[in-house]
Design a protein around this motif. Structure first.
Motif, PDB file in Angstrom:
ATOM      1  N   ARG A   1       0.736  -1.171  -0.024  1.00 30.35           N
ATOM      2  CA  ARG A   1       0.111  -0.116   0.034  1.00 30.35           C
ATOM      3  C   ARG A   1       0.811   1.370   0.077  1.00 30.35           C
ATOM      4  O   ARG A   1       0.488   2.194  -0.802  1.00 30.35           O
ATOM      5  CB  ARG A   1      -1.080   0.117   1.177  1.00 30.35           C
TER       6      ARG A   1
ATOM      7  N   ASP B   1      -4.364   4.078  -6.443  1.00 30.69           N
ATOM      8  CA  ASP B   1      -5.305   3.693  -4.823  1.00 30.69           C
ATOM      9  C   ASP B   1      -5.642   2.243  -5.110  1.00 30.69           C
ATOM     10  O   ASP B   1      -6.225   1.775  -3.997  1.00 30.69           O
ATOM     11  CB  ASP B   1      -6.594   4.489  -5.420  1.00 30.69           C
TER      12      ASP B   1
ATOM     13  N   ARG C   1      -7.086   0.852  -1.004  1.00 25.23           N
ATOM     14  CA  ARG C   1      -6.350   1.493   0.395  1.00 25.23           C
ATOM     15  C   ARG C   1      -6.931   0.776   1.707  1.00 25.23           C
ATOM     16  O   ARG C   1      -6.019   0.790   2.553  1.00 25.23           O
ATOM     17  CB  ARG C   1      -6.698   2.888   0.209  1.00 25.23           C
ATOM     18  N   ASP C   2      -8.104   0.319   1.778  1.00 25.17           N
ATOM     19  CA  ASP C   2      -8.690   0.007   3.041  1.00 25.17           C
ATOM     20  C   ASP C   2      -9.162  -1.620   3.006  1.00 25.17           C
ATOM     21  O   ASP C   2     -10.027  -2.007   3.940  1.00 25.17           O
ATOM     22  CB  ASP C   2      -9.805   1.009   3.618  1.00 25.17           C
ATOM     23  N   LYS C   3      -9.084  -2.150   1.754  1.00 21.64           N
ATOM     24  CA  LYS C   3      -9.426  -3.355   1.778  1.00 21.64           C
ATOM     25  C   LYS C   3      -8.886  -4.190   0.964  1.00 21.64           C
ATOM     26  O   LYS C   3      -8.201  -3.468  -0.005  1.00 21.64           O
ATOM     27  CB  LYS C   3     -11.197  -3.510   1.742  1.00 21.64           C
TER      28      LYS C   3
END
Length: 606
Positions: A22, A31, A70-72
Motif C-alpha cells: 500500500r 489507489d 487502500r482500505d480493503k
C-alpha cells in the motif's frame, strides 16, 4: 527428490507485506492494484520469480487473483482452493472470494469509488480480462491504468531472477517431425489471415521448435516468446545465454534468435498499418497487444495455431508414450507391491509413500521430473481432490481404509499420469460399491465408439452414469489432454462438462472418474488413453473413433463388487490385466512378478 513436503503457506506474510504494498501504491499515485498468479508466458506452471501472490499473501494454490485497495483487499480462488485459502491467508486483511460466486470485475464494481486510479500488471493479464476490469472501473468512475512495472517487485527485496536453465534439443526420433516442417505447416495454416502470429506458451514453443527446457517445475518448458511469420520464418526470444551451441545448431536456419529486450523493436519492424497479427487473446499478454496496436497493425483474434497440431500425436510421439508407460508401469507395480507388503506393519504414511514411488520411478534411469506433485491421500485426505501432503498434514495409513495415489513422471519420450485407489486392510461394502461404480464408468468410456467430430462433452456422461444411477457424482472433469514430454495438462481436448473441442486421432487424454466421501475417503481410477481410428463397423455408415489404453498397471480387485459388473465389463478387465501381465512381467523382479500374477488373475462372475 523432486518433491518436497514443506508448507510454504504463512498468513504472517500478508500482515507484513500488504502495508508495504500500500505504501508503494501511494508512492506511485495508485489507489489500488490488481494482480494474478501468473507470468508473462501464460502457462499453467510458473517459476519462483513469478510467485508474487504467494510472496504477498501466503497462499500457495496454483490459481488466484488479488485486488488490493487502500482500505480493503480480496483474494479470488476457484473451487479447488476455497478451503485451503481460509487457512493460508490473514482473513482480517484479505477477504477470500470464490470466483464462481463473484468475479474480480463484479467485486470491483461493488468496492471502487469514483476518482480512484487502479493499476494492473499488463504482462499478467490478457486483453479479454483487462476489458472486464476497465468496464467495472468505467461504471464506478474509477480509472484503470497499466503499470510500467509490478509494484510488488519494488518491495520484494530478495526477488528471484528469471531462470537461466539451458534450452536443449528434442531429438527428431522422439519429435517425429522436423521443426522446419512444423514452422512451414503452422505458418501455412494462418497465412491467408495474418502476416504473423505471436506465441507465448512454453509447450507450444517447445513443440514448434523441437526444444525442451527446465524453467518451471514438473514440465520440461523453456520460458520464451516466439513470432511465426506467414512465410515460415520465425523469431525465438529468450535469454540468449540459455542457448548452447548444440541448440543453436539444432534450430532451423529460418529462425532468428533474439533477447526479450529486443521485443519492442522486432514488433515495430514487423508491424505497420498494412500488417495483420494473429493473437490468442486468452493467452497473449495485454502488454504485447498494446505494442502491436501502437504500430497501427490489425489484430486478428484466433487460438494459438500450435494448440490443435500439438495435441495430435504422430507415430513417433505415440511410440514414445507407449515406451514411457511401459517404464512407468514397472515402477507402479513395484510401488503397489511395496504398499501391499508394508500395509500390515502400520508404519506407512503419505510422505513415505511419495518418497518410495519417486524412488521406483527414478530407478528406471530415465526420470527427468515428476509430471506434477504426487497426490498421496490416506483415508479422509483422499477425498481432497487436489491434496498435496506436507510435513504438517502427513497422515499414517489406517487399517480397513483406502489410499488414493495420483502421480506421474516426465520421461524424454513421454509424460505419464495415473491414479490408483488401494485397499488397506479389508474394505467395507460402501467402499466396494463406490469403487465398482467408478470402475464401470472408466470402462464405459474406454469402450466407447463415437463418430468423428465428437466432442468431449458428449462422452463425459458415459463415465458418470453408474454414479448418477444412485444419485452421486464427482466435481471434476473426467479427462484432460496430456502432452508428449510436455505439460501434463494439455488443451484443447478434454472430456468434461466444458469439453467443447472435437476429439482427433492421436489425442492423448486421461480417463479418471472418481467419487469422494468428505471426511472419510476418496476413490479415483485413472488411465491415459489415445484416440484411434478402428476398423469400420460392419454395416456402419460413419467413420468412427475409439480409444486405446496406454497405462499399464493393475486395478485393485479387492475393491470390486463383482455382482455390479456386466460380463462385458468383466471381460474388459480380464483382457486389460492379461495385457498388463504380458507386457510387464518379464521385466520385473521375481517377487513383484509373483505379486502381479496374483493382482491380474482373471475375475470371475458372481
Amino acid at each position: 527428490m523432486f518433491q518436497d513436503f514443506s508448507n510454504a503457506a504463512n498468513p504472517e506474510q500478508g500482515r507484513q507485506r500488504l502495508p508495504l504494498l500500500r505504501d508503494q501504491l501511494k508512492a506511485e499515485k495508485l489507489d489500488g492494484f490488481i494482480m494474478s498468479r501468473a507470468d508473462e508466458f501464460g502457462g499453467e506452471d510458473i517459476a519462483p520469480y513469478a510467485e508474487r501472490v504467494e510472496w504477498l499473501t501466503g497462499f500457495t494454490g496454483s490459481a488466484a487473483s488479488v485486488v488490493v485497495l487502500r482500505d480493503k483487499a480480496a483474494i479470488f480462488v476457484d473451487g479447488r482452493y476455497t478451503l485451503q485459502v481460509q487457512d493460508q491467508v490473514d482473513r482480517d486483511l484479505l477477504t477470500p472470494v470464490a470466483i464462481l460466486e463473484q468475479t474480480v470485475a463484479e467485486w470491483l464494481k461493488e468496492n471502487l469509488q469514483a476518482g480512484e486510479v487502479i493499476g494492473f500488471d499488463p504482462w499478467l493479464y490478457t486483453q479479454s480480462a483487462v476489458e472486464k476490469f476497465r468496464k467495472a472501473c468505467d461504471e464506478t468512475g474509477a480509472t484503470l491504468v497499466p503499470c510500467a512495472s509490478n509494484p510488488v517487485d519494488a518491495i520484494w527485496t530478495d526477488h528471484p531472477s528469471r531462470p537461466q536453465n539451458p534450452i536443449i534439443p528434442h531429438p527428431l526420433l522422439l519429435a517425429g517431425e522436423e521443426s522446419a516442417d512444423k514452422l512451414a505447416r503452422i505458418a501455412q495454416s494462418f497465412a491467408s489471415k495474418a502476416d504473423a502470429s505471436f506465441i507465448t506458451q512454453g509447450d507450444s514453443i517447445a513443440w514448434l521448435f523441437n526444444i525442451r527446457g527446465s524453467d518451471v517445475a514438473r514440465a520440461p518448458l523453456p520460458l520464451a516468446f516466439a513470432i511465426l511469420l506467414s512465410n515460415g520464418a520465425a523469431y525465438l526470444l529468450t535469454d540468449l545465454a540459455k542457448l548452447p551451441e548444440e541448440t543453436r545448431a539444432h534450430l532451423p536456419g529460418s529462425v532468428t534468435l533474439a533477447s526479450f529486450e529486443e521485443l519492442p523493436q522486432i514488433i515495430t519492424t514487423l508491424s505497420g498499418p498494412d500488417k495483420r497479427w494473429m493473437l490468442d487473446e486468452t493467452i497473449v499478454p495485454y502488454a504485447v497487444k498494446s505494442m502491436i496496436e501502437a504500430t497501427g497493425a490489425t489484430i486478428e483474434k484466433a487460438p494459438d495455431p500450435c494448440l490443435k497440431p500439438k495435441a495430435v500425436k504422430n507415430e513417433a510421439e505415440l511410440a514414445g508414450m507407449r515406451k514411457a508407460h511401459h517404464r512407468d508401469g514397472l515402477a507402479m507395480c513395484q510401488f503397489l507391491h511395496w504398499i501391499d507388503a508394508m500395509a500390515p506393519t502400520d508404519t506407512l504414511d503419505e510422505i513415505s509413500a511419495v518418497k518410495a514411488l519417486e524412488e521406483f520411478r527414478a530407478s528406471t534411469g530415465c526420470l527427468k521430473d515428476l509430471s506434477f506433485d504426487t497426490i498421496s491421500g490416506a483415508g479422509p485426505n483422499g477425498a481432497i481432490v487436489h491434496y498435496r501432503v506436507t510435513e504438517d498434514t502427513n497422515r499414517k495409513f489406517d487399517q480397513n481404509s483406502l489410499f488414493l495415489v495420483d502421480s506421474g513422471g516426465q520421461y524424454p519420450d513421454g509424460t505419464t499420469d495415473i491414479t490408483r485407489t488401494v485397499a488397506i486392510g479389508a474394505p467395507d461394502r460402501e467402499m466396494k460399491d463406490r469403487f465398482t461404480r467408478v470402475l464401470k464408468g472408466m470402462i464405459a468410456l474406454t469402450l466407447a465408439r463415437f463418430p468423428l467430430k465428437t466432442k468431449g462433452i458428449q462422452l463425459d456422461t458415459l463415465a458418470r452414469q453408474p454414479l448418477w444411477e444412485i444419485g452421486l457424482d464427482y466435481a471434476h472433469g473426467t479427462g484432460h489432454g496430456v502432452g508428449s514430454y510436455l505439460c501434463c495438462h494439455e488443451g484443447p481436448q478434454s472430456i468434461s462438462k466444458r469439453g467443447g473441442a472435437e476429439l482427433e486421432t492421436g489425442n492423448v487424454l486421461s480417463n479418471e472418474p472418481g467419487y469422494y466421501k468428505t471426511g472419510a475417503w476418496g476413490i479415483r481410477i485413472e488411465n491415459l488413453i489415445t484416440v484411434t481410428k478402428p476398423e469400420p463397423i460392419a454395416g456402419g455408415e460413419l467413420p468412427m473413433h475409439a480409444f486405446e489404453t496406454l497405462t499399464l498397471c493393475p486395478i485393485d480387485q479387492r475393491l470390486i463388487d463383482v455382482s455390479l459388473l456386466t460380463s462385458e465389463e468383466i471381460n474388459w478387465l480380464n483382457d486389460y490385466h492379461e495385457q498388463v501381465f504380458a507386457e510387464l512381467s518379464a521385466d520385473l523382479p521375481d517377487d513383484v512378478r509373483a505379486w502381479l500374477a496374483e493382482a491380474t488373475k482373471p475375475l470371475r462372475a458372481a
